[in-house]
Design a protein around this motif. Structure first.
Motif, PDB file in Angstrom:
ATOM      1  N   LYS A 135      -3.415  16.940   5.787  1.00  0.00           N
ATOM      2  CA  LYS A 135      -3.389  15.521   6.416  1.00  0.00           C
ATOM      3  C   LYS A 135      -4.114  15.146   7.675  1.00  0.00           C
ATOM      4  N   GLY A 151      -7.644   3.657   3.217  1.00  0.00           N
ATOM      5  CA  GLY A 151      -7.320   4.006   1.832  1.00  0.00           C
ATOM      6  C   GLY A 151      -6.365   3.773   1.132  1.00  0.00           C
ATOM      7  N   LEU A 152      -6.491   3.343  -0.238  1.00  0.00           N
ATOM      8  CA  LEU A 152      -5.323   2.647  -0.728  1.00  0.00           C
ATOM      9  C   LEU A 152      -5.023   3.559  -2.345  1.00  0.00           C
ATOM     10  N   ASN A 153      -3.691   3.436  -2.541  1.00  0.00           N
ATOM     11  CA  ASN A 153      -3.438   4.057  -3.961  1.00  0.00           C
ATOM     12  C   ASN A 153      -3.431   3.066  -4.963  1.00  0.00           C
ATOM     13  N   ASN A 154      -3.104   3.236  -6.257  1.00  0.00           N
ATOM     14  CA  ASN A 154      -3.108   2.492  -7.319  1.00  0.00           C
ATOM     15  C   ASN A 154      -2.482   1.352  -7.315  1.00  0.00           C
ATOM     16  N   ASP A 155      -1.047   1.471  -6.538  1.00  0.00           N
ATOM     17  CA  ASP A 155      -0.352   0.396  -6.180  1.00  0.00           C
ATOM     18  C   ASP A 155      -0.626  -0.349  -4.902  1.00  0.00           C
ATOM     19  N   GLU A 157      -0.928   0.423  -1.947  1.00  0.00           N
ATOM     20  CA  GLU A 157      -0.401   0.765  -0.750  1.00  0.00           C
ATOM     21  C   GLU A 157      -1.447   1.551   0.276  1.00  0.00           C
ATOM     22  N   LEU A 159      -2.541   4.298   2.278  1.00  0.00           N
ATOM     23  CA  LEU A 159      -2.134   5.711   2.462  1.00  0.00           C
ATOM     24  C   LEU A 159      -2.717   6.151   3.634  1.00  0.00           C
ATOM     25  N   LYS A 178       1.852   3.287   4.237  1.00  0.00           N
ATOM     26  CA  LYS A 178       2.837   3.405   3.325  1.00  0.00           C
ATOM     27  C   LYS A 178       3.587   1.807   3.041  1.00  0.00           C
ATOM     28  N   SER A 180       2.548  -2.201   1.437  1.00  0.00           N
ATOM     29  CA  SER A 180       1.898  -2.991   0.562  1.00  0.00           C
ATOM     30  C   SER A 180       0.398  -3.486   1.181  1.00  0.00           C
TER      31      SER A 180
END
Length: 213
Positions: A135, A151-155, A157, A159, A178, A180
């Motif tokens: 990291k 950088g975003l995740n599938n939800d 959020e 990252l 972390k 939204s």
């Protein structure tokens, strides 16, 4: 002493007491039969025979109750402890240890469980250390880029985000990591535009894939 030995010993003692009770009853019955009914020794002999029968019978009952209370508990309690320990491991509490010394079987189970928990703890610590190092390495690379990167995740959020992007949207790292992106965009116009464009892009991509099918 293992469980099988305990059970064998307890049953052996109980059977021996029952046999002793039967033998005493038979012997005293023979003595009473051989004694004249009007003899002065008949009354005390009968009382003595009954006393021995009562004592040995009470001992048999006590041993039976002791077996009924202790033997199931000696098996059930370690199983409950083992079940709780497994649940702790499932909840990622790798520091959990068992101390079961009631019998040889459970003592061996306890040693194997503790060995497994120690390996899981070491593996988790190693994996966590590697992940933190990766990291930090990734954050160093991202922050070295002069273009804004989020950088975003599938939800949706956030990252990771580099310093350039934080300067553009005028927010602090702890305010976005972390969290939204859609919630943050409600109070940040620039991020709201970016999220809208991203959603539209993803929607177009989805429509394109559907048409190809």
């Amino acid at each position: 002493m293992n469980i099988k030995s305990k059970l064998t010993l307890a049953i052996g003692v109980l059977v021996a007491m029952i046999v002793l009770l039967v033998v005493l009853s038979v012997v005293n019955l023979q003595i009473l039969t051989a004694t004249e009914p009007d003899s002065p020794a008949a009354g005390p002999g009968l009382q003595r025979a009954l006393l021995w029968i009562y004592v040995v019978g009470a001992a048999c009952i006590c041993i039976g109750i002791g077996m009924w209370l202790r033997l199931p508990a000696s098996i059930d309690n370690p199983i409950k402890e083992l079940t709780n320990a497994i649940q702790e491991i499932a909840n990622h509490n790798y520091k959990k240890r068992l101390e079961l010394s009631n019998s040889e079987e459970f003592s061996e189970v306890s040693k194997n469980f503790n060995r497994m928990a120690k390996r899981l703890e070491d593996y988790h610590a190693s994996a966590l250390s590697d992940m933190m190092a990766s990291k930090k390495y990734m954050e160093t690379i991202i922050n070295s880029i002069n273009e804004p990167i989020i950088g975003l995740n599938n939800d949706m959020e956030i990252l990771f985000i580099n310093d350039e992007a934080l300067n553009v949207i005028n927010l602090k790292r702890e305010e976005v990591i972390k969290h939204s992106a859609q919630d943050i965009s409600l109070r940040n116009d620039l991020l709201r535009r970016l999220i809208r464009e991203l959603v539209e892009f993803l929607g177009n991509q989805s429509e394109t894939r559907k048409k190809k099918r």
